[in-house]
Write an enzyme that holds these catalytic residues in place. Structure first.
Site, short mmCIF file in Angstrom:
data_model
loop_
_atom_site.label_atom_id
_atom_site.label_comp_id
_atom_site.label_asym_id
_atom_site.label_seq_id
_atom_site.Cartn_x
_atom_site.Cartn_y
_atom_site.Cartn_z
N HIS A 36 0.79 -1.23 -0.03
CA HIS A 36 -0.18 0.08 0.02
C HIS A 36 0.87 1.32 0.08
O HIS A 36 0.66 2.20 -0.68
CB HIS A 36 -1.04 0.00 1.19
CG HIS A 36 -2.06 -1.05 1.12
ND1 HIS A 36 -3.00 -1.03 2.26
CD2 HIS A 36 -2.34 -1.93 0.29
CE1 HIS A 36 -3.89 -2.10 1.87
NE2 HIS A 36 -3.42 -2.57 0.63
N LYS B 210 -7.88 -0.67 3.34
CA LYS B 210 -7.30 -0.90 4.83
C LYS B 210 -6.66 -2.26 4.90
O LYS B 210 -7.00 -3.02 4.15
CB LYS B 210 -8.76 -1.03 5.62
CG LYS B 210 -10.07 -1.89 5.27
CD LYS B 210 -9.65 -3.25 4.92
CE LYS B 210 -9.36 -4.15 5.72
NZ LYS B 210 -9.36 -5.60 5.27
#
Ligand SMILES: NC(=O)c1ccc[n+]([C@@H]2O[C@H](COP(=O)([O-])OP(=O)(O)OC[C@H]3O[C@@H](n4cnc5c(N)ncnc54)[C@H](OP(=O)(O)O)[C@@H]3O)[C@@H](O)[C@H]2O)c1
Length: 334
Positions: free
Chosen positions: A71, A89
């Protein structure tokens, strides 16, 4: 960015269905996979690398559903390419990584938001209204759980090097909802885990202590039947929220119990939380507005997750969390 499952079954359809977004391209590490995905989902362009996607001038924003360990890198690269980022997330592996991403977004004048979709469901707002209006009195206990049973050992969630584990994958929701309901940051974190051979936590039980006597406790697992719920208990009553994070699109309920006489269910009309999240993010990009949930909020969540892991790795010794000062992040305009 990628042919991830979550894109396939939830977010890509939401982008397509949104009133203000267009699903313009897909990228995969493998050209053939990108092509096949684009054909299957009728996506106009397919790129054989993530770099090619970032070089695509027609793209305003990217959705990043890569393994957690990627990420940070791809959010920063996307920001440097001038693309807004909706990133899955947990936003990154650590608070420091979240900070790097926040700084890259600010320096390049792009929006960055963590894709915790449950926050966009109107039921979450309803629970917050009930709590804030004193329905359960003084909130002293929050209990939450997110568990499911993973049957494929080669899944990214079982790989420590990719940022797998129960807390990273589903416990992060429990941490997030606990902090949100509490309306403040915990002062101490404690956790106990069962570790898989691969090194990830396959079950974890966490306790967060807040000032004012509030305690939040949760469990998360990759080994148990699906269970997602939270319960907010106060001096006057309690609220129970079933199917807490993935309620589907049917009407969703909140059970309220007060004393011996009052037991009612508040029903909130059904909604597609992925669609609401995507539309909100697009509104922010188009209108140059700050997303409802900032990268700073994501880094605060990550800080608590890090403390929980530290505790779990140290035999459950509690970890103190000092109050954290507000930060100034330089923007492209400063
Ligand atoms: N918000 C939600 O409801 C929700 C639900 C599930 C998951 N998630 C989050 O979404 C992310 C992806 O989860 P997922 O279950 O959709 O994962 P997944 O199906 O395994 O997809 C991950 C994708 O990342 C790409 N990738 C790049 N490097 C990789 C590597 N070294 N190993 C494996 N894949 C790699 C692959 O696409 P290419 O090969 O095409 O490049 C792969 O399809 C995670 O951050 C997870 O926490 C969110």
């Amino acid at each position: 960015m990628s042919t991830a499952n979550i894109g396939r079954w939830a977010v890509n359809p939401a982008i397509r269905a949104s009133r203000n977004g267009e699903l313009a391209a897909v990228a995969s590490r493998e050209e053939d996979r990108a092509r096949a995905f684009a054909d299957e989902w009728d996506i106009p362009r397919a790129h054989g690398s993530y770099d090619a996607l970032l070089a695509d001038d027609e793209i305003d924003a990217v959705y990043i559903p890569l393994p957690n360990s990627l990420h940070r890198e791809w959010t920063i690269r996307a920001a440097e390419a001038g693309k807004h980022v909706l990133c899955e997330k947990p936003l990154a592996l650590t608070e420091a990584e979240c900070r790097d991403m926040e700084e890259a977004a600010a320096a390049n004048g792009v929006k960055l938001m963590e894709a915790f979709m449950y926050r966009f469901h109107p039921r979450t707002d309803r629970v917050l209204e009930l709590v804030r209006s004193g329905t359960v009195g003084d909130v002293r206990m929050i209990r939450s759980a997110f568990t499911f049973r993973l049957t494929k050992p080669d899944n990214i969630r079982m790989d420590a090097s990719l940022g797998g584990g129960a807390l990273m994958d589903v416990g992060c929701y429990c941490v997030n909802v606990s902090r949100t309901i509490a309306g403040r940051e915990p002062i101490e974190a404690q956790a106990t885990a069962t570790w898989a051979e691969s090194g990830v936590d396959e079950q974890l039980v966490g306790t967060l202590r807040f000032d004012g006597g509030l305690i939040a406790q949760f469990d998360c697992a990759l080994t148990l039947e699906r269970r997602e719920m939270y319960e907010v208990s106060g001096t006057e009553g309690y609220l129970t929220v079933p199917n807490a994070f993935l309620p589907g699109t049917e009407p969703a309920g909140v059970q309220e119990v007060r004393g011996r006489d009052r037991e009612i269910t508040h029903t909130v009309e059904g909604a597609d939380e992925y669609l609401l999240m995507v539309e909100h993010f697009s509104d922010c990009v188009i209108g140059d507005l700050p997303p409802r949930y900032s990268p700073d909020e994501a880094s605060r969540n990550m800080r608590v997750i890090e403390a929980l892991y530290e505790s779990a790795r140290n035999g459950g010794t509690p970890v103190a969390l000092a109050p954290r000062a507000a930060r100034q992040v330089p923007t492209s305009a400063t």
